[in-house]
Design an enzyme around this catalytic site. Structure first.
Site, PDB file in Angstrom:
ATOM      1  N   LYS A   1       0.868  -1.186   0.000  1.00  0.00           N
ATOM      2  CA  LYS A   1       0.000   0.000   0.000  1.00  0.00           C
ATOM      3  C   LYS A   1       0.889   1.215   0.000  1.00  0.00           C
ATOM      4  O   LYS A   1       2.043   1.162   0.422  1.00  0.00           O
ATOM      5  CB  LYS A   1      -0.884   0.010   1.248  1.00  0.00           C
ATOM      6  CG  LYS A   1      -2.059   0.976   1.179  1.00  0.00           C
ATOM      7  CD  LYS A   1      -3.167   0.454   0.277  1.00  0.00           C
ATOM      8  CE  LYS A   1      -4.514   0.498   0.918  1.00  0.00           C
ATOM      9  NZ  LYS A   1      -5.440  -0.494   0.469  1.00  0.00           N
TER      10      LYS A   1
HETATM   11  N1  GLU Z   1      -7.376  -0.458  -2.653  1.00  0.00           N
HETATM   12  C1  GLU Z   1      -8.154  -1.662  -2.688  1.00  0.00           C
HETATM   13  C2  GLU Z   1      -8.161  -2.371  -1.353  1.00  0.00           C
HETATM   14  O1  GLU Z   1      -7.934  -1.784  -0.332  1.00  0.00           O
HETATM   15  C3  GLU Z   1      -7.792  -2.580  -3.825  1.00  0.00           C
HETATM   16  C4  GLU Z   1      -6.375  -2.971  -3.946  1.00  0.00           C
HETATM   17  C5  GLU Z   1      -6.069  -3.680  -5.267  1.00  0.00           C
HETATM   18  O2  GLU Z   1      -6.961  -3.892  -6.059  1.00  0.00           O
HETATM   19  O3  GLU Z   1      -4.911  -3.995  -5.457  1.00  0.00           O
HETATM   20  O4  GLU Z   1      -8.480  -3.527  -1.272  1.00  0.00           O
END
Ligand code: GLU
Length: 431
Positions: free
Chosen positions: A121
Site C-alpha cells: 500500500k
Molecule cells: N485499494 C483496494 C483495497 O484496499 C484494492 C487494492 C487492489 O486492487 O490492489 O483492497
C-alpha cells in the site's frame, strides 16, 4: 447471535491511550489471531514488519509556475504468495505507518481470497482537491518514475484507493510503459477498460460488501428482503453496496457522506441518490430525515456497513451501536478497542479483509486478462467474483465454527495465516 466472544490471553489489553494507527491496529489483530493458529512464532514476527518501505519526494511544477514537493510512500509487506498488491492513496493523512498497516491488511486480504499476491500500500501526502487535473497528472507521473524500480507487473502492482481512480492508474501505466519501452498494462489494475482494465472493477468492492452482507444475514437466519441496512459513506464502496442490497430486496434506511446522513425507516430511494462520483456530496440534499454520521452509526438496524473511513467505530461511540451485524466496507473502520467491546457485546463484525476484498479480487481478474490479452464480459467478472466470495466465506465460516472463541475477524485471519504459514514453511529462509 453466536457465543464466539472471548479474547485469547496473549492479547495486549487495550487501554484508553491505545494508539489507533492502522499499523498498531494491524499488529494487535495479528497477535490476537496468531493465538488461534499453529504457526512458527518467527513467521509471526516477520509478519509484524514490512519487507520494504520506499519513501520518495515528488516535486511538481504547479500551474502558477512554482515548484512544490510532496512525500510519497510504498510499503511492501509480504510477497511469499506472489507479487505485492495494493492501492495508492492521495490523501492528507497518508503516513509511513498508515501505509505499512494497510499493506499488512492487503497481505491478509489476498491470502483470505487465495489470490497469488502479497500485500502493499502507499500514497502521497496531498489533498487532491487542492490540485488541478494537470497538476494531478504531473504528480502521478513523477511518483511513478520515483517508484519505477520497485513496481512492475511481476513485483508490485498498484491499484486505486482513496483519492485515486481509473484515470490515475492510466497515467501510471503510461508513465511506466513509456520508460520501459513497451506497453505494460499489468503494472496497475483498476485502469479504464479501453486500455486493459476490467469491467466491473469499480463496482467490485461494493459488490463484495453486498455479497458478504447477504452471506452474513443468511448465516444468522435473517431473510435479506426483511433486513434493514445503514451505510456510512456513499463513495464507490458504499454506493455500490447500497444499490445492490436495495436491488436484492433489503431496505437501505440510511446513507451518509461527509456532510451528514439521510434516514427513512421505510427505506430510501437509493437509485435516486447520486454517488460521490456522479455528484459530490449530494446525499444530504436528498429526501429523508437529516441525521448526523454519529446518529447513523447508532441506528437500530440489522446491518451497519461503515464504508467511509478508518477508525469510524471507536471506544467513544461503540456502546451506542445497536446494529445486529457490522459489515466493514472501509479498510480498518473499527479500532482494536471497539472490536473487543463488540465481541463482548456479541455483535458480529464481518471484517474488511473479507467484506471489501472484491476490489483486489477483480484486480486479480484484470491482471489475468492483461496477461492473456483477452477481456472478460461483465457477466463473467461478476459471476467469478460471486464464486470467489462464496468460497472465501465458506473457508472463514469453517474457521469460525472450529474456533469457538474466535470472532469473524479472527476466523478470517486464521484462514490467511494458515496459508501464509504454509507458504513460508514451504519456501524456507534464504540463504
Ligand atoms: N485499494 C483496494 C483495497 O484496499 C484494492 C487494492 C487492489 O486492487 O490492489 O483492497
Amino acid at each position: 447471535m453466536s457465543s464466539n466472544t472471548s479474547s485469547p490471553n496473549t492479547v495486549d489489553s487495550p487501554t484508553q491511550t491505545e494508539p489507533d494507527s492502522a499499523l498498531a491496529v494491524a499488529r494487535r489483530q495479528l497477535r490476537r489471531a496468531a493465538a488461534f493458529v499453529d504457526i512458527d512464532p518467527n513467521t509471526v514476527e516477520r509478519l509484524e514488519d514490512p519487507s520494504a518501505v520506499h519513501e520518495v519526494t515528488v516535486p511538481i511544477e504547479r500551474d502558477d509556475g512554482t515548484v512544490e514537493t510532496y512525500t510519497g510512500y510504498r510499503a511492501q509487506h509480504n510477497s511469499v504468495r506472489g507479487p505485492h498488491k495494493g492501492g495508492l492513496r492521495f490523501h492528507p493523512d497518508v503516513t509511513r505507518e498508515e501505509s505499512i498497516g494497510l499493506s499488512m491488511w492487503m497481505t491478509w486480504k489476498c491470502a483470505v481470497m487465495d489470490l497469488p499476491f502479497g500485500g502493499a500500500k502507499g500514497g502521497i501526502v496531498v489533498d487532491p482537491k487542492d490540485l488541478s487535473t494537470d497538476e494531478k497528472e504531473r504528480l502521478t507521473r513523477r511518483f511513478t518514475e520515483e517508484l519505477r524500480d520497485v513496481i512492475g507487473p511481476n513485483t508490485d502492482i498498484p491499484a486505486p484507493d482513496m483519492g485515486t481512480d481509473a484515470q490515475t492508474m492510466a497515467w501510471i501505466m503510461d508513465a511506466y510503459s513509456m520508460q520501459e519501452g513497451e506497453t505494460q498494462p499489468g503494472v496497475v489494475t483498476g485502469k479504464p477498460p479501453v486500455i486493459g482494465g476490467s469491467y466491473g472493477r469499480d463496482e467490485a468492492p461494493g459488490r463484495s460488501v453486498a455479497i458478504a452482507t447477504r452471506q452474513a444475514l443468511d448465516y444468522y437466519d435473517k431473510p435479506l428482503d426483511e433486513a434493514t441496512v445503514a451505510v456510512q459513506g456513499f463513495g464507490s464502496v458504499g454506493a455500490n453496496a447500497a444499490r445492490l442490497l436495495d436491488d436484492w430486496g433489503a431496505d437501505v434506511v440510511a446513507v451518509s457522506d461527509v456532510n451528514g446522513a439521510i434516514y427513512d425507516p421505510d427505506g430510501l430511494d437509493i437509485e435516486a441518490i447520486p454517488t460521490h462520483e456522479e455528484e459530490p456530496e449530494a446525499v444530504t440534499k436528498q429526501d429523508g430525515e437529516l441525521i448526523t454520521n454519529d446518529e447513523l452509526l447508532e441506528l437500530d438496524v440489522d446491518v451497519l456497513a461503515p464504508c467511509a473511513i478508518g477508525n469510524a467505530i471507536t471506544e467513544e461511540n461503540v456502546n451506542g451501536i445497536r446494529a445486529d451485524i457490522i459489515v466493514e466496507g472501509a479498510n480498518g473502520p473499527t479500532t482494536f478497542a471497539a472490536d473487543t467491546v463488540l465481541a463482548d457485546r456479541d455483535i458480529p463484525v464481518i471484517p474488511d479483509i473479507l467484506a471489501n476484498a472484491g476490489g483486489v479480487t477483480v484486480s486479480y481478474f484484470e491482471w489475468l486478462q492483461d496477461i492473456n490479452r483477452r477481456s472478460w464480459s461483465l457477466e463473467k467478472v461478476n459471476s467469478e467474483l460471486n464464486a470467489e466470495m462464496e468460497k472465501a466465506w465458506a473457508a472463514v465460516e469453517d474457521a469460525y465454527e472450529h474456533h469457538p472463541d474466535a470472532t469473524w475477524r479472527d476466523a478470517a485471519y486464521v484462514v490467511a495465516l494458515e496459508r501464509l504459514s504454509k507458504a513460508h514453511d514451504a519456501r524456507g529462509l534464504w540463504p
